[in-house]
Design a protein around this motif. Structure first.
Motif, PDB file in Angstrom:
ATOM      1  N   GLU A  14       4.441   1.732  -0.351  1.00 48.97           N
ATOM      2  CA  GLU A  14       4.065   0.411  -1.036  1.00 48.97           C
ATOM      3  C   GLU A  14       4.909   0.247  -2.437  1.00 48.97           C
ATOM      4  O   GLU A  14       5.430  -0.813  -2.689  1.00 48.97           O
ATOM      5  CB  GLU A  14       2.273   0.333  -1.393  1.00 48.97           C
ATOM      6  CG  GLU A  14       1.699   0.071  -0.364  1.00 48.97           C
ATOM      7  CD  GLU A  14       0.325  -0.292  -0.680  1.00 48.97           C
ATOM      8  OE1 GLU A  14      -0.090  -0.383  -2.156  1.00 48.97           O
ATOM      9  OE2 GLU A  14      -0.554  -0.074   0.156  1.00 48.97           O
ATOM     10  N   LEU A  15       5.109   1.393  -3.021  1.00 49.43           N
ATOM     11  CA  LEU A  15       5.925   1.370  -4.124  1.00 49.43           C
ATOM     12  C   LEU A  15       7.367   1.173  -3.796  1.00 49.43           C
ATOM     13  O   LEU A  15       7.975   0.536  -4.556  1.00 49.43           O
ATOM     14  CB  LEU A  15       5.686   2.825  -4.680  1.00 49.43           C
ATOM     15  CG  LEU A  15       6.245   2.947  -6.314  1.00 49.43           C
ATOM     16  CD1 LEU A  15       5.554   1.989  -7.362  1.00 49.43           C
ATOM     17  CD2 LEU A  15       5.993   4.308  -6.744  1.00 49.43           C
ATOM     18  N   LYS A  53       8.554  -0.725  -1.193  1.00 48.30           N
ATOM     19  CA  LYS A  53       8.761  -1.840  -0.868  1.00 48.30           C
ATOM     20  C   LYS A  53       8.884  -2.776  -1.878  1.00 48.30           C
ATOM     21  O   LYS A  53       9.271  -3.867  -1.921  1.00 48.30           O
ATOM     22  CB  LYS A  53       7.818  -1.968   0.069  1.00 48.30           C
ATOM     23  CG  LYS A  53       7.984  -1.312   1.654  1.00 48.30           C
ATOM     24  CD  LYS A  53       6.892  -1.601   2.631  1.00 48.30           C
ATOM     25  CE  LYS A  53       7.084  -0.776   3.580  1.00 48.30           C
ATOM     26  NZ  LYS A  53       6.040  -0.993   4.641  1.00 48.30           N
ATOM     27  N   GLN A  54       7.957  -2.418  -3.180  1.00 44.79           N
ATOM     28  CA  GLN A  54       8.116  -3.249  -4.376  1.00 44.79           C
ATOM     29  C   GLN A  54       9.610  -3.392  -4.615  1.00 44.79           C
ATOM     30  O   GLN A  54       9.949  -4.441  -5.422  1.00 44.79           O
ATOM     31  CB  GLN A  54       7.258  -2.721  -5.370  1.00 44.79           C
ATOM     32  CG  GLN A  54       5.924  -2.855  -5.068  1.00 44.79           C
ATOM     33  CD  GLN A  54       5.007  -2.225  -6.354  1.00 44.79           C
ATOM     34  OE1 GLN A  54       5.531  -1.908  -7.239  1.00 44.79           O
ATOM     35  NE2 GLN A  54       3.864  -1.898  -5.917  1.00 44.79           N
ATOM     36  N   ARG A  55      10.467  -2.448  -4.552  1.00 46.50           N
ATOM     37  CA  ARG A  55      11.876  -2.496  -4.896  1.00 46.50           C
ATOM     38  C   ARG A  55      12.981  -3.153  -3.999  1.00 46.50           C
ATOM     39  O   ARG A  55      14.094  -3.364  -4.013  1.00 46.50           O
ATOM     40  CB  ARG A  55      12.346  -1.227  -5.144  1.00 46.50           C
ATOM     41  CG  ARG A  55      11.583  -0.335  -6.117  1.00 46.50           C
ATOM     42  CD  ARG A  55      11.426  -0.709  -7.623  1.00 46.50           C
ATOM     43  NE  ARG A  55      11.075   0.223  -8.499  1.00 46.50           N
ATOM     44  CZ  ARG A  55      10.092   0.821  -8.829  1.00 46.50           C
ATOM     45  NH1 ARG A  55       8.852   0.369  -8.145  1.00 46.50           N
ATOM     46  NH2 ARG A  55       9.949   1.715  -9.846  1.00 46.50           N
ATOM     47  N   ARG A  85       3.905 -11.174  -3.507  1.00 48.16           N
ATOM     48  CA  ARG A  85       4.705 -10.037  -4.233  1.00 48.16           C
ATOM     49  C   ARG A  85       4.053  -9.798  -5.577  1.00 48.16           C
ATOM     50  O   ARG A  85       4.414  -9.288  -6.628  1.00 48.16           O
ATOM     51  CB  ARG A  85       5.995 -10.515  -4.522  1.00 48.16           C
ATOM     52  CG  ARG A  85       6.865 -10.426  -3.232  1.00 48.16           C
ATOM     53  CD  ARG A  85       7.037  -8.978  -2.940  1.00 48.16           C
ATOM     54  NE  ARG A  85       8.206  -8.883  -1.714  1.00 48.16           N
ATOM     55  CZ  ARG A  85       8.796  -7.667  -1.358  1.00 48.16           C
ATOM     56  NH1 ARG A  85       8.262  -6.582  -1.786  1.00 48.16           N
ATOM     57  NH2 ARG A  85       9.555  -7.793  -0.248  1.00 48.16           N
ATOM     58  N   HIS A 107      11.298 -11.974  -5.781  1.00 45.99           N
ATOM     59  CA  HIS A 107      10.812 -10.923  -6.720  1.00 45.99           C
ATOM     60  C   HIS A 107      12.076 -10.400  -7.303  1.00 45.99           C
ATOM     61  O   HIS A 107      11.782  -9.348  -8.068  1.00 45.99           O
ATOM     62  CB  HIS A 107       9.904 -10.040  -6.086  1.00 45.99           C
ATOM     63  CG  HIS A 107      10.448  -9.458  -5.030  1.00 45.99           C
ATOM     64  ND1 HIS A 107      10.903  -9.928  -3.833  1.00 45.99           N
ATOM     65  CD2 HIS A 107      10.597  -7.971  -4.745  1.00 45.99           C
ATOM     66  CE1 HIS A 107      11.435  -9.128  -2.964  1.00 45.99           C
ATOM     67  NE2 HIS A 107      11.171  -7.857  -3.381  1.00 45.99           N
ATOM     68  N   PRO A 137      14.685  -8.246  -6.426  1.00 43.69           N
ATOM     69  CA  PRO A 137      14.493  -6.956  -6.006  1.00 43.69           C
ATOM     70  C   PRO A 137      15.634  -6.245  -6.403  1.00 43.69           C
ATOM     71  O   PRO A 137      17.256  -6.795  -6.485  1.00 43.69           O
ATOM     72  CB  PRO A 137      14.372  -6.818  -4.259  1.00 43.69           C
ATOM     73  CG  PRO A 137      14.940  -8.207  -3.896  1.00 43.69           C
ATOM     74  CD  PRO A 137      14.708  -9.102  -5.198  1.00 43.69           C
TER      75      PRO A 137
END
Length: 246
Positions: A70-71, A73-75, A102, A149, A151
């Motif tokens: 999860e962390l 994929k935030q990037r 997001r 978002h 990225p």
């Protein structure tokens, strides 16, 4: 920013990706090339966390994709091949929905929508429903969701597939601009796109990396080659050639 080490992916007895390693730093646009069935999309799906590798590791911005998905994929921004859209939504409402997924809400959500509408030349269709869009505008809308978002890492699988020459030029230019501040992997089978948009290229064949370098350095791998197309055909085997060799 992207670290791929010794990736292997098997499906039964078939080895789709065979010990692939590479890295992509901030400011690099990596063209990911290979014949159909070479393992490009499978590799990218492991990098994005969609497939779990049989063995090997993927790190995005120092975060292990298997240990902290999860962390990681935030990037990440991801444009898959044939990306899905909700046809009954307007362009703006679809992008707003993606922003909320997001965790972007309130004024930041509005700003994010306006930013990607501008970047992807979508403002003129912002209130148009997706099912009324041309293929080019649909594709740009898919691209916009991948960067909603902002990225640090972008994974783009065949981002210009099905677009006309003008639309392809716009998308290539956009990727090149964004590549100044992000780490981007750009999968394609169109060799001219690599020379137009990429600072580096990897060629994969039958699950293995067979070449890695700048477009200019790759041309030097084959004496007398004047284009990446010649290099590609020289160092990858066609299905017909493979069957004859077998």
């Amino acid at each position: 920013m992207i670290q791929v080490k010794n990736l292997i992916k098997t499906f039964g007895t078939k080895v789709a990706v065979d010990d692939v390693s590479f890295s992509v730093e901030k400011g690099e646009v990596l063209g990911f090339l290979g014949p159909n069935g070479a393992g490009k999309s499978t590799t990218m799906r492991m990098v994005t966390g969609y497939f779990q590798p049989t063995s090997g590791s993927v790190q995005l911005c120092g975060i292990d994709m298997l240990e902290e998905p999860e962390l990681a994929k935030q990037r990440l921004g991801y444009l898959p091949e044939n990306a899905p859209l909700y046809s009954d939504m307007t362009v703006a409402s679809f992008l707003g929905f993606c922003a909320e997924l997001r965790g972007i809400r309130g004024a930041a959500r509005t700003q994010a929508i306006d930013r990607v509408l501008d970047l992807c030349f979508l403002d003129s269709v912002r209130n148009q429903s997706v099912d009324t869009l041309s293929k080019g505008y649909r594709h740009r809308t898919c691209f916009a969701q991948s960067i909603i978002h902002d990225p640090e890492v972008l994974i783009l699988d065949e981002p210009t597939d099905g677009l006309d020459p003008n639309q392809k030029h716009e998308v290539r230019s956009m990727i090149k601009r964004m590549g100044q501040n992000k780490a981007i992997i750009f999968s394609t089978h169109i060799l001219e796109e690599v020379e137009a948009a990429c600072s580096r290229a990897i060629i994969i064949d039958r699950g293995k990396v067979v070449a890695d370098g700048t477009p200019e350095s790759l041309k030097k791998l084959v004496p007398g080659a004047s284009s990446l197309d010649e290099v590609f055909r020289s160092i990858t085997k066609s299905e017909t050639a493979h069957k004859k060799a077998a």
